[in-house]
Design a protein around this motif. Sequence first.
Motif, mmCIF file in Angstrom:
data_model
loop_
_atom_site.group_PDB
_atom_site.id
_atom_site.type_symbol
_atom_site.label_atom_id
_atom_site.label_comp_id
_atom_site.label_asym_id
_atom_site.label_seq_id
_atom_site.Cartn_x
_atom_site.Cartn_y
_atom_site.Cartn_z
ATOM 1 N N GLN A 14 7.319 8.696 32.284
ATOM 2 C CA GLN A 14 7.655 8.109 33.678
ATOM 3 C C GLN A 14 9.071 8.587 34.283
ATOM 4 O OE1 GLN A 14 6.349 4.279 35.083
ATOM 5 N NE2 GLN A 14 8.098 3.930 36.290
ATOM 6 N N LEU A 15 9.364 8.969 35.459
ATOM 7 C CA LEU A 15 10.665 9.275 36.061
ATOM 8 C C LEU A 15 11.273 7.986 36.920
ATOM 9 C CD1 LEU A 15 9.475 12.634 37.692
ATOM 10 C CD2 LEU A 15 10.716 12.262 35.194
ATOM 11 N N LYS A 16 12.431 8.002 37.019
ATOM 12 C CA LYS A 16 13.234 7.126 37.904
ATOM 13 C C LYS A 16 13.951 7.936 38.964
ATOM 14 C CE LYS A 16 16.719 3.206 38.272
ATOM 15 N NZ LYS A 16 17.448 2.524 37.805
ATOM 16 N N LEU A 17 13.635 7.934 40.123
ATOM 17 C CA LEU A 17 14.311 8.767 41.011
ATOM 18 C C LEU A 17 15.457 7.743 41.764
ATOM 19 C CD1 LEU A 17 11.565 10.761 42.987
ATOM 20 C CD2 LEU A 17 12.630 11.072 40.798
ATOM 21 N N THR B 252 6.107 8.116 38.465
ATOM 22 C CA THR B 252 7.503 8.106 39.364
ATOM 23 C C THR B 252 7.323 6.818 39.797
ATOM 24 O OG1 THR B 252 6.715 10.543 39.726
ATOM 25 C CG2 THR B 252 8.515 9.320 40.974
ATOM 26 N N GLY B 253 8.630 6.487 39.904
ATOM 27 C CA GLY B 253 9.144 5.205 40.524
ATOM 28 C C GLY B 253 10.825 5.012 40.517
ATOM 29 N N GLY B 254 11.426 3.952 40.759
ATOM 30 C CA GLY B 254 12.824 3.862 40.713
ATOM 31 C C GLY B 254 13.171 3.273 42.205
ATOM 32 N N PHE C 269 15.605 9.882 34.139
ATOM 33 C CA PHE C 269 16.718 9.677 35.592
ATOM 34 C C PHE C 269 16.868 10.941 36.249
ATOM 35 C CE2 PHE C 269 20.307 8.677 37.400
ATOM 36 C CZ PHE C 269 20.243 7.711 38.157
ATOM 37 N N ILE C 270 16.502 11.106 37.456
ATOM 38 C CA ILE C 270 16.979 12.131 38.415
ATOM 39 C C ILE C 270 17.627 11.862 39.630
ATOM 40 C CG2 ILE C 270 15.906 14.199 39.539
ATOM 41 C CD1 ILE C 270 13.731 14.096 37.783
ATOM 42 N N GLU C 271 18.795 12.132 39.826
ATOM 43 C CA GLU C 271 19.733 11.629 41.152
ATOM 44 C C GLU C 271 19.845 12.949 41.980
ATOM 45 O OE1 GLU C 271 20.744 10.038 43.196
ATOM 46 O OE2 GLU C 271 22.421 9.006 43.039
ATOM 47 N N GLY C 272 19.798 12.813 43.313
ATOM 48 C CA GLY C 272 20.205 14.102 44.131
ATOM 49 C C GLY C 272 21.701 14.021 44.295
ATOM 50 N N LYS C 273 22.264 15.451 44.636
ATOM 51 C CA LYS C 273 23.569 15.694 44.737
ATOM 52 C C LYS C 273 24.009 15.111 45.965
ATOM 53 C CE LYS C 273 27.153 19.045 43.622
ATOM 54 N NZ LYS C 273 27.644 20.382 43.326
ATOM 55 N N SER C 274 25.220 14.381 45.987
ATOM 56 C CA SER C 274 25.739 13.701 47.332
ATOM 57 C C SER C 274 27.007 13.409 46.966
ATOM 58 C CB SER C 274 24.814 12.766 47.976
ATOM 59 O OG SER C 274 24.983 11.297 47.328
ATOM 60 N N PRO C 275 28.054 12.654 47.795
ATOM 61 C CA PRO C 275 29.162 12.106 47.562
ATOM 62 C C PRO C 275 29.122 10.765 47.046
ATOM 63 C CG PRO C 275 29.236 13.150 50.012
ATOM 64 C CD PRO C 275 27.950 13.376 49.309
ATOM 65 N N ILE D 100 12.057 17.894 36.123
ATOM 66 C CA ILE D 100 10.843 17.182 35.876
ATOM 67 C C ILE D 100 10.213 17.878 34.678
ATOM 68 C CG2 ILE D 100 8.769 16.557 36.676
ATOM 69 C CD1 ILE D 100 9.825 16.035 39.677
ATOM 70 N N ASP D 101 10.361 19.302 34.705
ATOM 71 C CA ASP D 101 9.716 20.059 33.681
ATOM 72 C C ASP D 101 10.427 19.616 32.404
ATOM 73 O OD1 ASP D 101 8.115 21.496 35.256
ATOM 74 O OD2 ASP D 101 9.353 23.110 35.620
#
Length: 668
Positions: free
Chosen positions: A386-389, A412-414, A351-357, A376-377
């Motif tokens: 597999q990744l979840k964005l 990759t998915g999500g 699981f990868i999330e971007g930084k935001s409010p 990802i590394d």
Amino acid sequence: MKFLPPLIVLLLASVAHAQTYTVVCAKAACGHLKLTESAGRLDVDYSYRNNGRGPDQKEVIELAPDGAWLGYRTEGVATYGARIDESFTLNDGRASWRSPVDRGDRPGAGRELVYLPVQASPAWAGRLAQTLLRRPGQRATALPVGQVSIERLQTLKPAGAGYEVGLYAIEGLDLDPSYLWLREDSHALFAQVSPGWGGTLLQGFEAELDRLSDAQKAAQLARLERLANTLPMPLPGLTVIEGVRWFDSQAAVLRGPSDVYLFEGRIAAIAKPGGLNGAAPAQRISGKGRTLLPGLVDMHAHLDAGALLLNLASGVTAVRDVGNSNADLAELKGRIERGEVLGPRIAANGFIEGKSPFSSQADFVPDTLPDALAAIDWYAAHGYRQLKLYNSIRPEWVKPMVAHARSLGLRTGGHVPAFMTARQAVEAGYDELHHINQLTLNFLVGKGDDTRTLLRFNLPGDKAADIQLNDRRTQDFIALLKKRGTVVDATMTAFEGTYTQRQGQPSPSYAMVAANLPAVVQRSYLSAEVDMDDAKAARWGASWRVMMDLLRRMHAAGIPLVAGTDALPGFAFQRELELYVQAGIPAAQALKIATWNGAKYSDRLAEIGSIERGKRADLVLVDGDPVADIRAIRRIALVVQGGRALSPSALYQSMGIQPFVRSAEITR
């Protein structure tokens, strides 16, 4: 009982005792719980935001000097926008209550009663615990329904505190015990934590979250370890399931009747009935009138200890976890694999999330593309496939992230990131799309629409009814998914109630099992996520039908589907398959999606997903024929996981659920 005017509250606060708690989402502060207590009255202000959503709630609790509950009042807005408006009073022996889901009046009510709201803050749980600890036997009858009790499990001393805190388990509020931490010198609330998610902690003690979570997890696991020692039925030597129809998941057809032999946790042979005369099995299980399925695979789970038994009881023997604390999930997976606790086999997405409010707090919340690539590394180095964005990933990052993941052998998915369409995500390389609302938004979002907010739920409800599924734009999108082989994890059950349930009506997703659930849980499923008047109900219902038709069209076009829940484990998976059939997908295809596709798209098809010689004996024995009637998927007579059998009846009973069918007998 009414909320006091702000000026009066301010004046009272000068002589009242005030206490503030911090709501922590993962490792970050995300809200508050503020208590103001005066003689016989507790005022509560509760609010947090995680993943762009959360409640805003105020409560007033009135108590007599002996601890009797005289009144409760709460107002506000729930996580998905539903109105919170509930009250309870006890006057001269008459108890009265009203909520968005019910109302009642009980004369002759005793002062020993406690009130259970539809939605309450941690402060209410803390005050309930104090009440129970003062009652004989530490238990009480609840209104509108139920019995509750409390037990102290352990104590510890927080760093910097001059007192100890105790971990307490309250029974009767849910399918599993509800845990909270109380000060031992006063039994005042100290913390309520959810391991892997966060918690609400007394201000100044936020650093204690991990310690409290670890202690609470240990208590939960100790309970599960006791059940793991008593519930499984070992299958030593050779076992035969006799004369059973079995589901060929690759071909999506029923075969047999056959005798299916199991040995050392694997499927050893499939033969015509009585065909292996010299086999001499140690155990026999009758398959007459039953159907044998491969174990079901939930492809959209967020697993915790409380979900383990419910999955197994419902025939889910494997899950794909698509977002969790990496360390917590690895620990849970290890315990399951070592046999310390019972649970489904686990595969995990990174699981990868971007930084935001609006960020969902997680292990990796990068603020730059290099940080995202480094995440990802990490996942590649730790064996993820597999990744979840998630929502706050920046659109311009998607293509380089997908390319980097692909170079390391990861799919990759999500979610579709905000300010991007599903089509753009697929064109940037997405291998998989999650959630029917995310696909529907492809046709609805405009420039500047921020789907990190509740807009991602509300816009499909308001506008999906207008989508023309026969037009060129829709057909081109479906063709793109087909061409790219994009997998769709629609999680229909997670949205069914959102778009179709009205306050006070039974949940459409769980109404068929509600009678078997504890009464308190039954009441909770009368509560809708959003408020609807007649016009909104008609509009959102029409939008839901478009989403169901979109699901059917994707399947008809040959787009690979997988079955996931993102909702109540087990029961939601069974409902997911029912919804596929309601949408127009044949039951046999729905079962293939739930078994073969799940194993294939979580890279486990060599081991699970079909009934074949040499594969793991992860099997579900169902009374009846789910190919003829998908509802039979709820009538599970036995679950086999490797070298052991599990009685669904016993599993359900351990959670206070009444069994649905009698478990199959194993003769030796």
